[in-house]
Design a protein around this motif. Structure first.
Motif, PDB file in Angstrom:
ATOM      1  N   ASN A   1      35.264  38.576  47.437  1.00 61.24           N
ATOM      2  CA  ASN A   1      36.430  39.422  47.258  1.00 61.24           C
ATOM      3  C   ASN A   1      36.883  39.270  45.805  1.00 61.24           C
ATOM      4  O   ASN A   1      37.748  38.456  45.490  1.00 61.24           O
ATOM      5  CB  ASN A   1      37.535  39.013  48.238  1.00 61.24           C
ATOM      6  CG  ASN A   1      38.699  39.957  48.211  1.00 61.24           C
ATOM      7  OD1 ASN A   1      38.941  40.653  47.241  1.00 61.24           O
ATOM      8  ND2 ASN A   1      39.456  39.962  49.304  1.00 61.24           N
TER       9      ASN A   1
ATOM     10  N   ARG B   1      40.647  39.640  44.884  1.00 61.95           N
ATOM     11  CA  ARG B   1      41.446  38.465  45.260  1.00 61.95           C
ATOM     12  C   ARG B   1      41.154  37.276  44.338  1.00 61.95           C
ATOM     13  O   ARG B   1      42.045  36.506  44.001  1.00 61.95           O
ATOM     14  CB  ARG B   1      41.163  38.103  46.713  1.00 61.95           C
ATOM     15  CG  ARG B   1      42.087  37.049  47.229  1.00 61.95           C
ATOM     16  CD  ARG B   1      42.170  37.049  48.723  1.00 61.95           C
ATOM     17  NE  ARG B   1      43.052  35.970  49.120  1.00 61.95           N
ATOM     18  CZ  ARG B   1      42.862  35.199  50.156  1.00 61.95           C
ATOM     19  NH1 ARG B   1      41.844  35.408  50.938  1.00 61.95           N
ATOM     20  NH2 ARG B   1      43.699  34.236  50.440  1.00 61.95           N
ATOM     21  N   GLN B   2      39.881  37.142  43.919  1.00 56.87           N
ATOM     22  CA  GLN B   2      39.535  36.077  42.978  1.00 56.87           C
ATOM     23  C   GLN B   2      40.255  36.277  41.642  1.00 56.87           C
ATOM     24  O   GLN B   2      40.757  35.324  41.055  1.00 56.87           O
ATOM     25  CB  GLN B   2      38.020  36.024  42.767  1.00 56.87           C
ATOM     26  CG  GLN B   2      37.262  35.484  43.953  1.00 56.87           C
ATOM     27  CD  GLN B   2      35.761  35.634  43.801  1.00 56.87           C
ATOM     28  OE1 GLN B   2      35.270  36.663  43.361  1.00 56.87           O
ATOM     29  NE2 GLN B   2      35.032  34.604  44.188  1.00 56.87           N
TER      30      GLN B   2
ATOM     31  N   ILE C   1      43.085  37.852  41.153  1.00 56.69           N
ATOM     32  CA  ILE C   1      44.506  37.550  41.360  1.00 56.69           C
ATOM     33  C   ILE C   1      44.725  36.044  41.312  1.00 56.69           C
ATOM     34  O   ILE C   1      45.681  35.563  40.699  1.00 56.69           O
ATOM     35  CB  ILE C   1      45.009  38.155  42.685  1.00 56.69           C
ATOM     36  CG1 ILE C   1      45.043  39.676  42.572  1.00 56.69           C
ATOM     37  CG2 ILE C   1      46.379  37.589  43.073  1.00 56.69           C
ATOM     38  CD1 ILE C   1      45.285  40.395  43.886  1.00 56.69           C
ATOM     39  N   GLU C   2      43.844  35.289  41.913  1.00 57.31           N
ATOM     40  CA  GLU C   2      43.958  33.828  41.907  1.00 57.31           C
ATOM     41  C   GLU C   2      43.861  33.284  40.485  1.00 57.31           C
ATOM     42  O   GLU C   2      44.606  32.386  40.094  1.00 57.31           O
ATOM     43  CB  GLU C   2      42.858  33.229  42.788  1.00 57.31           C
ATOM     44  CG  GLU C   2      42.968  31.743  42.997  1.00 57.31           C
ATOM     45  CD  GLU C   2      44.016  31.358  44.033  1.00 57.31           C
ATOM     46  OE1 GLU C   2      44.277  30.148  44.155  1.00 57.31           O
ATOM     47  OE2 GLU C   2      44.587  32.231  44.706  1.00 57.31           O
TER      48      GLU C   2
ATOM     49  N   GLU D   1      37.866  31.470  51.975  1.00 59.90           N
ATOM     50  CA  GLU D   1      38.891  32.513  52.107  1.00 59.90           C
ATOM     51  C   GLU D   1      38.675  33.688  51.147  1.00 59.90           C
ATOM     52  O   GLU D   1      39.272  34.746  51.318  1.00 59.90           O
ATOM     53  CB  GLU D   1      40.283  31.921  51.915  1.00 59.90           C
ATOM     54  CG  GLU D   1      40.501  31.362  50.521  1.00 59.90           C
ATOM     55  CD  GLU D   1      41.662  30.395  50.462  1.00 59.90           C
ATOM     56  OE1 GLU D   1      42.652  30.709  49.796  1.00 59.90           O
ATOM     57  OE2 GLU D   1      41.561  29.331  51.103  1.00 59.90           O
ATOM     58  N   PHE D   2      37.825  33.525  50.147  1.00 58.28           N
ATOM     59  CA  PHE D   2      37.514  34.610  49.223  1.00 58.28           C
ATOM     60  C   PHE D   2      36.222  35.336  49.598  1.00 58.28           C
ATOM     61  O   PHE D   2      35.770  36.222  48.893  1.00 58.28           O
ATOM     62  CB  PHE D   2      37.387  34.080  47.789  1.00 58.28           C
ATOM     63  CG  PHE D   2      38.682  33.546  47.255  1.00 58.28           C
ATOM     64  CD1 PHE D   2      39.648  34.406  46.759  1.00 58.28           C
ATOM     65  CD2 PHE D   2      38.950  32.189  47.250  1.00 58.28           C
ATOM     66  CE1 PHE D   2      40.849  33.928  46.271  1.00 58.28           C
ATOM     67  CE2 PHE D   2      40.139  31.701  46.762  1.00 58.28           C
ATOM     68  CZ  PHE D   2      41.106  32.564  46.269  1.00 58.28           C
TER      69      PHE D   2
END
Length: 168
Positions: free
Chosen positions: A90, A93-94, A96-97, A120-121
């Motif tokens: 993802n 999402r990575q 954003i992290e 979770e990614f």
């Protein structure tokens, strides 16, 4: 429509397999019940071939419902690649992290590199989902549809996954 789940236990005999399918409103002949029972007992994939409307998809659905197992589906098409069938990261999402870590000044490169590759990614696609055993120790039902539409390399990869029950 199919009735609600009947049991999670595998049938012990061919007649019991037919009865289980019948409880899911599916009438199977003895040869299909025999083949299905053997595949379930041996924990091996079952390949069903036939014309449209022969009941291949219905068979997967009724097994899923009557044995209380999750049903996954891999719809094959020309150009299907491993990422679409197995897993993808993802990336949004990575990112954003990473941005959040930058914003709070928490950038330890090695740790961040490990953090963004956590489970979770991971976006799990049908093949990876099918290899995960449920909490009660049962395997899901995976319906692979239109396999003949993929290229030979993907078919070979799929056969390897199904024979070894692992992703390489």
């Amino acid at each position: 429509t199919m009735s609600t789940a009947v049991t999670t236990a595998l049938p012990k005999y061919i007649d019991a397999t037919q009865d289980t399918l019948t409880q899911g409103n599916y009438i199977a002949d003895r040869s299909l019940a025999t083949t299905l029972l053997l595949a379930l007992k041996m924990g091996r994939p079952l390949v069903l071939e036939g014309a449209d409307g022969d009941g291949k998809t219905a068979t997967a659905r009724v097994v899923s419902v009557t044995l209380s197992r999750p049903l996954g589906r891999l719809q094959c098409y020309e150009g299907l690649d491993v990422a679409s069938a197995v897993y993808e990261w993802n990336h949004a999402r990575q990112m954003i992290e990473i941005r959040l870590a930058e914003a709070v000044g928490d950038i330890v490169r090695e740790r961040l590199g490990q953090d963004i590759f956590r489970n979770e990614f991971l976006i799990k696609r049908p093949l990876l989902q099918a290899l995960e055993v449920t909490a009660d120790g049962t395997a899901p039902v995976l319906l692979i549809d239109e396999l003949d539409r993929t290229d030979e390399a993907f078919e070979a990869y799929l056969l390897e996954v199904l024979s070894d029950f692992q992703i390489t």
